[in-house]
Design a protein around this motif. Sequence first.
Motif: not given
Length: 664
Positions: A628-640
């Motif tokens: 819940i406190f994580d940003n959305i990037y931590s939920l994305i496997e390949d951010v780039e």
Amino acid sequence: MEGKKVERPIFPKKAVITSGMPYGNKELHFGHVGGVFVHADTFARFLRDRIGKENVIFVSGTDCYGSPIYASYRKLVEENKYEGSIEDYVRGNHEKQKEVLSKYEMEPNLYAASALDRAGEIHKEVSEQIFNKLYEGGYLVKLSSPQFYDPERKVLLNGRQVVGKCPIEGCTSEKAYADECDLGHQFMPIELIDPKSTLSGKTPELRDVTNWYFKLDEYNNLLSEEMNYLRTNSNWRKYLLNTIEEFLKPPIIYVKRKQLEEVTDLTSKLPKHTIIDEPKKPSVSFVFDNLSDRDAAREVFDKLGIRFRTGKTLVPFRLSGNVEWGIEVPDKEDLKDLTFWVWPESLWAPVSFTKTYLESIGKDKEAWKEYWLSKDSKVYQFIGEDNIYFYGVAEMAMFMALLGIEKDDKVNWEEINPPHLIANNHLLFMDKKASSSGSIKPPMARDLLEYYTAEQLRMHFLSLGLVKKSVSFAPQAFMEEKDKQGPDTVLKDGNLLTNVFNRLVRSCFYTAQKYFNGSIPKGEISKNVLDESNEAILTYERYMYNHEFHSVTYVLDSYIRNMNKYWVNNMRTAETTNDEALRKQVLIDSFHAVRTAITLIHPIAPTSCEMVREYLGVDERLWSWDYIFDNIYSLIEDVENHKLKYLEPRVDFFAKHEKQLSNE
């Protein structure tokens, strides 16, 4: 999470959520959905996100048995309006109830029916097991009590075939039946004032009938102790505890002062008692040690021709009756051909449904104990205020009896884990109490969906604050033109989603598509946005823990409007000055606001939130409070290389009803 330490609430490892069961002779009206089901479903969805959906069981169902259902069915048959069996009749209403709940985005693990299919079979087994355990433990008693008999129709009358005035002092009920009024007060049939048979309209006779009763009156002191413990060691609602304690008073008889003016030597004629005589009050109170003494005193007053009222107190809780449409009670001693009274068997129906659900997913149905009895679990029961007596008094006492706790036992209340009750006040309709059996007819739940979306209604019902008081539901779609003043209040809270938040989410996607190649730009979230998001999360969590759903909607309203204002003010500056860095930062911050808000909104508006998740291109970890406190990037496997799903012009995530669009 950085920042100051906040003491967060502790949730159970497993949970069962139940919701009051609608009768099998009707479809769902607005009160069923708005008064109880929305709250239960929202909390169940929240707990699935909070502690894992595999650890949460939400069960409810149709209350199939009892005299109201049988009476409704017989009336239709006699009027040649129905040809099927009573099982067919109940099943038809059950399926309609399920359909409407689905339209309101309700998602119980099982919506069963107490008389139908596998749930009905298991419910009969559970009913027999509970009766036998109470019988063998010595918690039941045979009592011969008067039952109303219609001499014209030559039949014994069931509870709902007799109407009169409630005998309880101070009761404001407009309708009382044989042994209970519609506000939940319990009394013996002989106490009912001015009884009339609903079959003939005549005054019925009283004939002694023997039934099984649970020794509820013996649990008065233990229930008082339990309420005192819960008052200081739990987050039970105070008004609920107060209401329960009103039923736990000693047996009292109230007599108008004028009735006693010419009576002499009354004290010697009565069993042991205490007199409370407060000069400013019109009645004198006679307080007795037990129910037997009070009933003996009633006979004395009757012989003397003294009119009186009785006070709220515990009386033996009837388990059986002779209604044909019911579950058979095991034959014991010389009592045969009895069926369970619908109220007690409906109290343990959620246990039956839990067992049915566990079996349906391939688990041992006896694992129900892990959810109902374990110290690591909690049962949350959402009910209406009229049912507090049954759940808060009768169920709690039977719960103790089934655990082997007797009336004189010393109880360590920390070792007891009773169901947690969440009782809502009445949801009125246009400032009046509506019921299908009363003069003010409630709108059907399905009819509301002709004018409002399910998510608008869910948001509105949660915002009403039924935890505090009875509140009026006043949809303008059901008003005459002359009565409409100002905006439709039903839309106020829903507009937070369909207008404000919908605009913010769309703006984020369109801006990402226009300037950032359909991607979420990478960067640090601004501290002020992060802090406000975290504060909203923690405040929301605390209100959910305390079942203060109206406060949950306030948190969402404040947070979403602040984030929308942040977007409008800063993005306008970025566009005016063509400040690429500011535009990027505002978009980073706003996507974090969207990520936070849809996780918090998910229990309330699940379908629209799922649509946002789909366009974000992230998996269901988005709903889990483990992140819940994580940003959305931590939920994305390949951010780039991550791409958002392309959002076409004029697509709404949180849509309005088509009739609202045609009126704009």
